[in-house]
Write an enzyme that holds these catalytic residues in place. Sequence first.
Site, PDB file in Angstrom:
ATOM      1  CG  HIS A  31       8.904  -0.866   7.040  1.00 20.46           C
ATOM      2  ND1 HIS A  31      10.009  -0.083   8.311  1.00 20.46           N
ATOM      3  CD2 HIS A  31       9.611   0.031   5.833  1.00 20.46           C
ATOM      4  CE1 HIS A  31      10.780   0.634   7.209  1.00 20.46           C
ATOM      5  NE2 HIS A  31      10.775   0.479   6.424  1.00 20.46           N
ATOM      6  CD  GLU A  32       8.571  -0.495   2.283  1.00 19.05           C
ATOM      7  OE1 GLU A  32       7.822   0.750   1.713  1.00 19.05           O
ATOM      8  OE2 GLU A  32       9.333  -0.764   2.640  1.00 19.05           O
ATOM      9  CG  HIS A  35       8.464   4.063   4.404  1.00 22.35           C
ATOM     10  ND1 HIS A  35       9.141   4.498   4.517  1.00 22.35           N
ATOM     11  CD2 HIS A  35       8.841   3.138   4.087  1.00 22.35           C
ATOM     12  CE1 HIS A  35      10.533   4.390   5.482  1.00 22.35           C
ATOM     13  NE2 HIS A  35      10.124   3.032   5.073  1.00 22.35           N
TER      14      HIS A  35
END
Length: 65
Positions: A31-32, A35
Site C-alpha cells: 500500500h505504501e 503511494h
Amino acid sequence: MSQEITIKFLDQKGEKLIQTFTEFASQIVQHEIDHLNGILFVDRLLEQKAQLYKLNGKEWEEVEL
C-alpha cells in the site's frame, strides 16, 4: 496483493537492506509503495472493478465510483 513480498531499500544511513514481509505487513508495505508510485486505494478498486462501501450509522451502503 501478495501475501509475501521481499523488497530492497536503503536505510537512514544509506545502507542497502533486503527484507521480507508477510501477511498483513506485506499488504501495508505494498500500500505504501503504491503511494510512492502515485497509486491510490481507489485506483486499485477501479482496476479490479470492485465495490466500495461506507458505514452509514449501523448499515453499510455502496458508494458510487
